[in-house]
Scaffold this motif. Structure first.
Motif, PDB file in Angstrom:
ATOM      1  N   LYS A 132       0.806  -1.219   0.000  1.00 49.43           N
ATOM      2  CA  LYS A 132       0.000   0.000   0.000  1.00 49.43           C
ATOM      3  C   LYS A 132       0.839   1.270   0.000  1.00 49.43           C
ATOM      4  CE  LYS A 132      -0.550   0.051   5.051  1.00 49.43           C
ATOM      5  NZ  LYS A 132      -1.472  -0.090   6.161  1.00 49.43           N
TER       6      LYS A 132
ATOM      7  N   SER B 139     -19.333   5.983   0.255  1.00 48.38           N
ATOM      8  CA  SER B 139     -18.501   4.845   0.662  1.00 48.38           C
ATOM      9  C   SER B 139     -19.089   3.474   0.332  1.00 48.38           C
ATOM     10  CB  SER B 139     -18.193   4.925   2.163  1.00 48.38           C
ATOM     11  OG  SER B 139     -19.379   4.939   2.919  1.00 48.38           O
TER      12      SER B 139
ATOM     13  N   TYR C  99     -17.710   3.538  -3.593  1.00 46.43           N
ATOM     14  CA  TYR C  99     -16.284   3.759  -3.820  1.00 46.43           C
ATOM     15  C   TYR C  99     -15.476   3.435  -2.570  1.00 46.43           C
ATOM     16  CZ  TYR C  99     -17.887   6.509  -7.860  1.00 46.43           C
ATOM     17  OH  TYR C  99     -18.480   6.918  -9.023  1.00 46.43           O
ATOM     18  N   LYS C 100     -14.163   3.268  -2.759  1.00 47.12           N
ATOM     19  CA  LYS C 100     -13.236   3.146  -1.629  1.00 47.12           C
ATOM     20  C   LYS C 100     -12.898   4.568  -1.173  1.00 47.12           C
ATOM     21  CE  LYS C 100     -11.192  -1.247  -3.069  1.00 47.12           C
ATOM     22  NZ  LYS C 100      -9.967  -1.932  -3.557  1.00 47.12           N
TER      23      LYS C 100
ATOM     24  N   LYS D  31     -11.871   7.434   1.948  1.00 47.10           N
ATOM     25  CA  LYS D  31     -11.310   7.788   3.259  1.00 47.10           C
ATOM     26  C   LYS D  31     -11.744   9.212   3.582  1.00 47.10           C
ATOM     27  CE  LYS D  31      -8.828   4.101   4.220  1.00 47.10           C
ATOM     28  NZ  LYS D  31      -7.428   4.029   3.784  1.00 47.10           N
TER      29      LYS D  31
ATOM     30  N   GLU E 109      -4.928   2.276  -3.424  1.00 51.54           N
ATOM     31  CA  GLU E 109      -6.176   1.753  -3.971  1.00 51.54           C
ATOM     32  C   GLU E 109      -7.396   2.603  -3.623  1.00 51.54           C
ATOM     33  OE1 GLU E 109      -5.306  -0.959  -0.307  1.00 51.54           O
ATOM     34  OE2 GLU E 109      -4.162   0.134  -1.834  1.00 51.54           O
ATOM     35  N   ASP E 110      -7.239   3.605  -2.733  1.00 52.78           N
ATOM     36  CA  ASP E 110      -8.356   4.480  -2.392  1.00 52.78           C
ATOM     37  C   ASP E 110      -8.784   5.278  -3.625  1.00 52.78           C
ATOM     38  OD1 ASP E 110      -8.560   3.733   0.289  1.00 52.78           O
ATOM     39  OD2 ASP E 110      -6.986   5.134   0.885  1.00 52.78           O
ATOM     40  N   GLU E 111     -10.114   5.507  -3.735  1.00 48.33           N
ATOM     41  CA  GLU E 111     -10.651   6.196  -4.912  1.00 48.33           C
ATOM     42  C   GLU E 111     -11.073   7.633  -4.632  1.00 48.33           C
ATOM     43  OE1 GLU E 111     -12.789   2.830  -7.508  1.00 48.33           O
ATOM     44  OE2 GLU E 111     -13.510   2.911  -5.419  1.00 48.33           O
TER      45      GLU E 111
END
Length: 438
Positions: free
Chosen positions: A9, A131, A134-135, A137, A159-161
């Motif tokens: 990551k 959320s 999508y990914k 935060k 990998e967060d979108e």
């Protein structure tokens, strides 16, 4: 160093770190691999990058013992002879620079939220809507300043979108700095109010400070509270109760369970109270539409929303219902909370506990008088006040319904001697009114 599967990551960040310090004449081993970034030495584990901010310089030794891969500090300390301890001129600037570089490397979309009131609730609502598709935060806790925002960016994964980032400020130039670091794709400005007038003097300066964000986002990706007079001449997607807005809130109904309302022709429900929360929710709804989430998914996600604590939070203790809205306060948010509490259908007498709103500058007593005058408009059983500013304002009004206390625990005792009541708690963070419930 052996790389675990889950550690991939932060591969991009490790590359950035090596390159950044090469430019600053520090040659890091190509074998290093950073698993996470920490500012709290107690959270450091094997592979962490520990950035020592302010007093954090005193805990470099602890961070190394816990397995920090690299430490960045900005003071002369005994651990400087360690090969993995790097002294920089300013740790905060290094944090910001690394976050800016990492943000450029990430392929995600950033939604930036600022405004005088409602930032955190709006952040939670936007996160809740997005959320499930999508990914996503969001800003960690209250990490919304020149330290917290870059730290939040360094918690993101490749990998967060989408990242939903709250931007706080107390003066001019701060939103500009945060925007340069975050490089936002979308902007939300909730309103222009009276917060931080001690530093900014007037609302015109609050407007200038908040709208520093607009230089970084195009109008077609900017969401504004259209009823706010300051936004009448500002280009963007406008949301509010007035008919000239692009998205019009109507048919709102408040119940104990929450709010039902329409946005244009579509109906929604949120498990929150207070008409102002229909605005906060609408920001999430509109962003959901822009990001191609269908109506039914948005509608369902709003029903399960989770809000950060102390935002009109219902707590029952010893048969007393508390509405804990004590995270922070300004004249605008206090008046909105009073209106929301007054309209909340309860088969109880309603008592309000109001503490000082801080950082309001020279007119602070006048503002507190306005707040108490607003409270007197409603049929509250008692108005209990705490703090020097509330004390002075209550003396001016001299109304028997208003009772001043010089100790929060005396308010607690007073409440415990009453039966079948609902209690609203509202005051600035420094007043810590939530202690009344403990």
């Amino acid at each position: 160093m052996k790389i675990k599967k889950g550690d991939v990551k932060l591969k991009a960040f490790t590359e950035i770190l090596i390159s950044y310090f090469q430019e600053h004449k520090f040659n890091l081993s190509k074998d290093i691999f950073i698993t996470d970034v920490q500012m709290d030495s107690k959270k450091v584990t094997k592979g962490s990058l520990f950035i020592a901010i302010n007093n954090g310089n005193n805990y470099v030794g602890e961070a190394l013992e816990r397995g920090a891969e690299i430490v960045i500090c900005d003071r002369d300390i005994k651990e400087l002879n360690f090969s993995n301890v790097i002294k920089v001129e300013n740790s905060i600037e290094s944090l910001q620079n690394l976050a800016k570089l990492y943000r450029k490397k990430l392929k995600l979309k950033v939604i930036a939220i600022t405004g005088s009131e409602g930032k955190t609730t709006t952040k939670d609502l936007i996160f809740g809507v997005l959320s499930k598709t999508y990914k996503v935060k969001k800003t960690l806790g209250n990490h919304n300043n020149h330290i917290g925002l870059p730290y939040t960016i360094l918690q993101l994964k490749e990998e967060d979108e989408i990242a939903v980032l709250e931007m706080g400020m107390s003066g001019l130039g701060e939103i500009e700095l945060l925007s340069q670091i975050a490089a936002p794709d979308y902007a939300v400005i909730t309103n222009i109010g009276d917060s931080h007038l001690e530093f900014l003097i007037n609302r015109d300066n609050v407007f200038k400070a908040k709208t520093e964000l607009l230089k970084y986002v195009s109008p077609e990706r900017t969401l504004l509270y259209g009823d706010d007079p300051y936004f009448k001449a500002v280009d963007g997607i406008k949301i509010g109760f007035e008919n000239q807005n692009d998205y019009v809130i109507n048919n709102e109904k408040d119940s104990y369970e929450g709010l039902s309302f329409n946005l244009n022709e579509d109906s929604y429900f949120i498990p929150l109270n207070g008409a102002y929360n229909t605005i906060n929710a609408s920001f999430g709804i509109v962003l959901g539409k822009i990001l191609n989430i269908d109506y039914l998914e948005i509608k369902e996600s709003l029903k399960d929303i989770e809000i950060t604590g102390m935002r009109f939070q219902k707590i029952v203790k010893d048969k007393t219902l508390y509405i804990n809205d004590a995270y922070n306060a300004s004249p605008v948010s206090m008046k909105m909370a009073l209106k929301a509490f007054a309209s909340l259908p309860l088969e109880r007498d309603k008592v309000v506990v109001l503490a000082d709103a801080l950082e309001l500058g020279d007119k602070e007593i006048e503002y507190h008088k306005e707040i108490l005058t607003e409270a007197l408009k409603y049929k509250f059983y008692k108005i209990l006040v705490y703090g020097e500013r509330m004390k002075k304002a209550s003396k001016i009004l001299n109304d028997p319904k208003i009772i001043y206390f010089d100790d929060k625990m005396k308010i607690k005792d007073f409440i415990q001697n009453m039966e079948n009541i609902g209690v609203l708690l509202k005051g600035s963070r420094g007043m810590k009114l939530e202690e009344i419930i403990m």
